[in-house]
Enzyme design. Structure first.
Site, PDB file in Angstrom:
ATOM      1  N   GLY A   1      -6.458   8.706 -17.951  1.00  0.00           N
ATOM      2  CA  GLY A   1      -6.378   7.297 -17.616  1.00  0.00           C
ATOM      3  C   GLY A   1      -6.969   6.423 -18.696  1.00  0.00           C
ATOM      4  N   ALA A   2      -8.158   6.805 -19.182  1.00  0.00           N
ATOM      5  CA  ALA A   2      -8.843   6.022 -20.205  1.00  0.00           C
ATOM      6  C   ALA A   2     -10.018   6.833 -20.714  1.00  0.00           C
ATOM      7  CB  ALA A   2      -9.320   4.683 -19.637  1.00  0.00           C
TER       8      ALA A   2
ATOM      9  N   GLU B   1     -14.044   6.456 -22.655  1.00  0.00           N
ATOM     10  CA  GLU B   1     -15.184   5.539 -22.814  1.00  0.00           C
ATOM     11  C   GLU B   1     -15.821   5.537 -24.188  1.00  0.00           C
ATOM     12  OE1 GLU B   1     -17.190   9.395 -21.182  1.00  0.00           O
ATOM     13  OE2 GLU B   1     -15.290   8.337 -20.905  1.00  0.00           O
ATOM     14  N   ASN B   2     -15.136   5.950 -25.233  1.00  0.00           N
ATOM     15  CA  ASN B   2     -15.711   5.990 -26.576  1.00  0.00           C
ATOM     16  C   ASN B   2     -16.595   4.765 -26.842  1.00  0.00           C
ATOM     17  OD1 ASN B   2     -13.531   8.079 -27.157  1.00  0.00           O
ATOM     18  ND2 ASN B   2     -12.329   6.223 -26.938  1.00  0.00           N
TER      19      ASN B   2
ATOM     20  N   GLU C   1     -14.881   2.791 -17.275  1.00  0.00           N
ATOM     21  CA  GLU C   1     -15.147   3.112 -18.684  1.00  0.00           C
ATOM     22  C   GLU C   1     -16.271   2.245 -19.246  1.00  0.00           C
ATOM     23  OE1 GLU C   1     -13.868   5.789 -19.426  1.00  0.00           O
ATOM     24  OE2 GLU C   1     -12.247   5.827 -17.966  1.00  0.00           O
TER      25      GLU C   1
ATOM     26  N   HIS D   1     -19.622   3.603 -18.240  1.00  0.00           N
ATOM     27  CA  HIS D   1     -19.994   4.795 -19.013  1.00  0.00           C
ATOM     28  C   HIS D   1     -20.897   4.449 -20.202  1.00  0.00           C
ATOM     29  CE1 HIS D   1     -18.349   8.446 -17.470  1.00  0.00           C
ATOM     30  NE2 HIS D   1     -17.080   8.059 -17.499  1.00  0.00           N
TER      31      HIS D   1
ATOM     32  N   GLU E   1     -19.700  11.738 -14.861  1.00  0.00           N
ATOM     33  CA  GLU E   1     -18.483  11.316 -14.161  1.00  0.00           C
ATOM     34  C   GLU E   1     -18.737  11.016 -12.686  1.00  0.00           C
ATOM     35  OE1 GLU E   1     -16.078  10.273 -15.616  1.00  0.00           O
ATOM     36  OE2 GLU E   1     -16.088  11.236 -17.579  1.00  0.00           O
TER      37      GLU E   1
END
Length: 884
Positions: free
Chosen positions: A284-285, A287-288, A321, A324, A343
């Site tokens: 989905g995505a 979080e970098n 995200e 995170h 998570e």
């Protein structure tokens, strides 16, 4: 990282040659074998010379011995399909390095060194979408969990934290935008038409949080002022033409930043926050740090192309995200067994955020529905595992509903037992104690324990034991005292035959039948296998509302009178408990019918009770329509199957659809009136308008079952009059399941309207694959040959085949053709994108809980997959565990 939010719909690598090098039996990685890496890498620098077909990476790694690890004379750097072009140690080219499998091994005799490695990769050939890959002319990365090793040699593990400096150089016409983690500290142009940018992230992070994007993008920009007065520049980057669909994502981001400050005291810590939307993405995505990369599904929205559910999902995933940044980035995982540390906690945070932004009870019901439809079957099947697993072969297979959703429920239980204020003290202590560290689940529990004063010694079992506990409730009356006798059973799961009782917090209320009121809600905690709780002062047996708000992720078994469930479904003041009573009323009736335990008289009485409760929901003028829409939804076929030791999918389908049809026929006029009430007026996104659209969709679902010809005309009229995707899609869903002339006409109109819009066409595929049409299986076969279908885009694959696998009527075709179709998909997809292929295995893995004839067909397909040569690690692990 956000997994697909609903695997039944399109959401939530090695190149093909790499699959051939996979071991037949990949090694098992065990949590008990964890050892710290023998070297620290405090600072790393990477230079990228970018190209779609050839990218060269020069890395400079400052390495020093780790005083907390056993000394090692060698530095082992992970790789995947790489070969070094040059290796230097302390400025000198060396040739003494060796390859240990895919890993680069370098002898390092001293205490500190500078190691430099040059690699070269072809992003355009990376169909696995892990590492650095090309997507429609742009370059982007996905490194969680182990993708960074596909870019360059590195200790690709979450407990190696480094500060990163990244310099990128590429053709300015082809890659006018150059992005990486952190802050841009310098940029410039070269005389050859290329340009460069240098990015620095001051916060130490593991390699899985590395990100790079290069491409022709435009951005929506904004600014956020933090609680301490710092200005943060925000940007959402998309392709030309998509910019108008990013407004909701930007507003969601600003809401998430403000909410995290107010609710958890977390302030953003960089000068920039960038989000990039990518059409080719496995998850989905991601979080970098400072550069979140998203599947376009969770960024792009406008009324004409996105449903109300899409808007809510975007808000939730943007929040997830962003959250995170602290629960995952500033504090990361020591090893991948601790995945739920980041998570599970972050899912809870995004759930709390979403309920504060919308309807708290509706959000809670939606979250529980996901848990029951995905995680409960996971807990009772061959892939069952604790939220902190003990072993794995391929870590990508543990991005599961258990780690994410059950992990969130476990932390929510701590919050319930502590209360919001004390829980906040615990999370504050966690953030303060472990900032900048790679932590463990135990570190989190200990911080909550110390911050709240709770004794969580027994509670830790929730982290180590798999399975959904069953709580058996018995109610007794002794004079004026009500006694609740509770028994806890934690089922046997693979590798865990014997279980210990776990603390189960249960919110309860006791309703007086005479006054139809209760004396207040109480929290009881079941800690033993058997335990009694006494409540004095009740001359008449009360009606008990239990597990209110779904305070524990358990199943409840109790002998409750049908009329008491009708009362709770109509009168309970806890919205979730009201929903639960409605579900229990239906589930108990259908399960008895499926077991052959209903006489004709019992069936009539059971249906009459359901009708009474259902009618009360339709007629309750005090009920908001969002909640009404939820209460109208029947229990899913998956959830019904969970109530049976062995299930017959077609029998469940017949009973469930039969009840739906009967209810629709009994309430036809009421349903039609509700549908008409929801019509008209310009499109709005407030709660009242969303509720009307949700209720309207449910009325069409029922009428399509009970009055198909009338429903077809209503749905076609709704489709053509609609000014938004929610109404348009609900009309199409109703028509897709009917064998009527309007079906094909509206399907073609939808396709013609949205041809070229990938996300809308994903919906078109999924609606047909999930439809109740008797020829749905044939439709899926035809769609697999459609010019717009491709195995190379994960969204498109999920929109067709995952939607089909969630269609019980078609997937469970008696001749096994549905099983063969999914197995063929897995075998075709595995050489291209094994991570996505492996996610199609669990539907076949339910064979042990399915009636014998179908079970044999499902198992045969698993055996066919297992016999395939050169199967990836991802798929091999899922298939071997499913066969057991």
């Amino acid at each position: 990282m956000d997994i697909a939010r609903n695997p039944a719909t399109p959401d939530g690598n090695p190149e093909m040659a790499d699959a051939a090098s996979e071991p037949l039996h990949p090694p098992v990685i065990r949590r008990e074998d964890y050892a710290p890496f023998p070297w620290l890498l405090p600072r790393v620098t990477f230079d990228f010379s970018l190209g779609l077909e050839k990218t060269r990476i020069s890395s400079r790694l400052e390495v020093v011995r780790n005083p907390d690890a056993p000394a090692s004379p060698v530095l082992d750097l992970h790789g995947d399909g790489l070969m070094p072009l040059e290796v230097k140690v302390d400025g000198e080219v060396i040739n003494s390095w060796v390859m240990a499998g895919d890993n680069l091994r370098i002898s390092l005799p001293g205490e500190a060194h500078l190691v430099e490695v040059v690699t070269e990769i072809d992003p355009s050939a990376n169909s696995q979408l892990m590492g650095l890959y090309a997507s429609n002319g742009m370059l982007c990365t996905q490194c969680e969990a182990e993708g960074f090793r596909r870019i360059t040699f590195f200790p690709d593990r979450p407990d190696v934290l480094s500060t990163y400096t990244v310099r990128m150089r590429g053709d300015k016409a082809q890659f006018p935008v150059l992005l990486a983690n952190g802050n841009c500290v310098a940029s410039g142009e070269n005389q050859d038409g290329s340009h460069w940018a240098e990015w620095h992230d001051p916060w130490p992070k593991p390699s899985y949080l590395f990100a790079l994007v290069a491409g022709d993008l435009v951005s929506r920009k904004d600014r956020f002022t933090t609680m301490n007065g710092r200005d943060v520049d925000l940007a959402i980057w998309v392709r030309e033409g998509d910019l108008d669909r990013t407004g909701h994502a930007m507003e969601s981001l600003k809401k998430a930043m403000k909410w995290d400050e107010e609710t958890f005291g977390r302030e953003y810590d960089l000068d920039l926050f960038n989000v990039v939307a990518v059409s080719d993405f496995n998850m989905g995505a991601m979080e970098n740090k400072g550069l979140n990369i998203f599947n376009t599904k969770y960024v792009l929205a406008e009324a004409d192309t996105a449903t109300d559910g899409d808007y809510e999902a975007i808000e939730g995933v943007i929040g997830h995200e962003y959250f995170h940044n602290w629960s995952g980035n500033r504090i990361t995982c020591r090893d991948w067994f601790q995945l739920s540390l980041k998570e599970g906690f972050t899912v809870l945070r995004d759930q709390l955020f979403s309920q504060d932004m919308g309807s708290e009870p509706v959000k809670r019901i939606e979250d529980v529905r996901v848990l029951r439809s995905i995680q409960f079957p996971e807990d009772s099947g061959p892939l069952a595992h604790p939220i902190r697993p003990d072993s794995y072969r391929e870590i990508s297979n543990f991005y599961t509903a258990t780690v994410y959703n059950k992990g969130a429920e476990v932390i929510r239980m701590m919050r319930t037992m502590a209360g919001e204020e004390r829980f906040r003290k615990g999370t504050d202590l966690y953030f303060a104690r472990h900032d900048g560290e790679a932590a463990t689940c135990e570190d989190f529990v200990k911080a909550i324990e110390d911050g709240t004063g709770l004794d969580l010694r027994q509670f830790r079992l929730w982290y180590s034991q798999a399975g959904t506990p069953k709580i058996i409730v018995r109610q007794e009356q002794d004079g004026d005292t009500v006694r609740l006798r509770l028994t806890q059973k934690v089922p046997t799961t693979p590798g865990q035959p014997d279980k210990q009782p776990m603390p189960v917090p249960l919110r309860i209320a006791l309703f007086d039948p005479a006054t139809e009121e209760h004396r207040g809600e109480e929290l009881i905690v079941l800690r033993d296998t058997e335990q009694s709780f006494d409540f004095p002062g009740y001359d008449e047996a009360p009606i008990i509302s239990i597990n209110r708000g779904f305070s524990a992720p358990v199943s409840i078994e109790r002998d409750i009178a049908r009329e008491d469930l009708v009362f709770l479904a109509a009168k309970d003041d806890d919205p979730f408990a009201r929903y639960e009573a409605m579900q229990d009323l239906v589930v108990s009736h259908l399960v008895e019918a499926l077991r052959g335990e209903l006489s004709a008289e019992d069936r009539t009485k059971g249906r009459a009770a359901i009708l009474q409760a259902f009618t009360a929901v339709l007629e309750d003028s005090a009920l908001d329509d969002l909640m009404r829409g939820e209460l109208m939804i029947l229990p899913s076929q998956t959830y019904l199957a969970e109530q049976l030791d062995i299930s017959d999918p077609q029998a469940i389908h017949r009973e469930r659809e039969g009840l739906k049809t009967w209810l629709a026929q009994q309430c036809e006029a009421l349903l039609e009136a509700l549908h008409d009430r929801a019509a008209g007026g310009p499109y709005r996104r407030d709660a009242a308008a969303r509720g009307l659209r949700k209720m309207r969709a449910q009325t069409l679902i029922y009428l399509a079952a009970g009055a198909p010809e009338k429903a077809a005309k209503m749905a076609a009229a709704q489709y053509h009059a609609a000014d938004n995707m929610t109404d348009r899609q609900s009309a199409l869903i109703a028509l897709a399941g009917l064998d009527v002339p309007e079906r094909e006409e509206v399907l073609q109109a939808f396709y013609k309207r949205y041809q070229g819009n990938a996300l809308a066409i994903d919906k078109w595929f999924a609606i047909q694959a999930q439809s109740l049409h008797p020829r749905a299986l044939d439709h899926v076969k035809a769609l697999a040959d459609h010019p717009d279908f491709t195995l190379k885009n994960p969204n498109r694959v999920r929109s067709l085949y995952m939607a089909f696998a969630a269609n019980p009527q078609a997937f469970h075709a008696a001749d096994g053709e549905g099983y063969r179709m999914i197995a063929d998909c897995i075998l075709a997809l595995d050489p291209i994108n094994p991570q996505t292929a492996a996610r199609f295995v669990p539907p076949l893995g339910r064979w042990r809980r399915t009636e014998p004839e179908r079970a044999a067909l499902m198992r045969a397909e698993l055996e066919r997959i297992a016999a395939a040569p050169q199967l990836s690690r991802d798929t091999f692990e899922q298939v071997s565990r499913s066969l057991g």
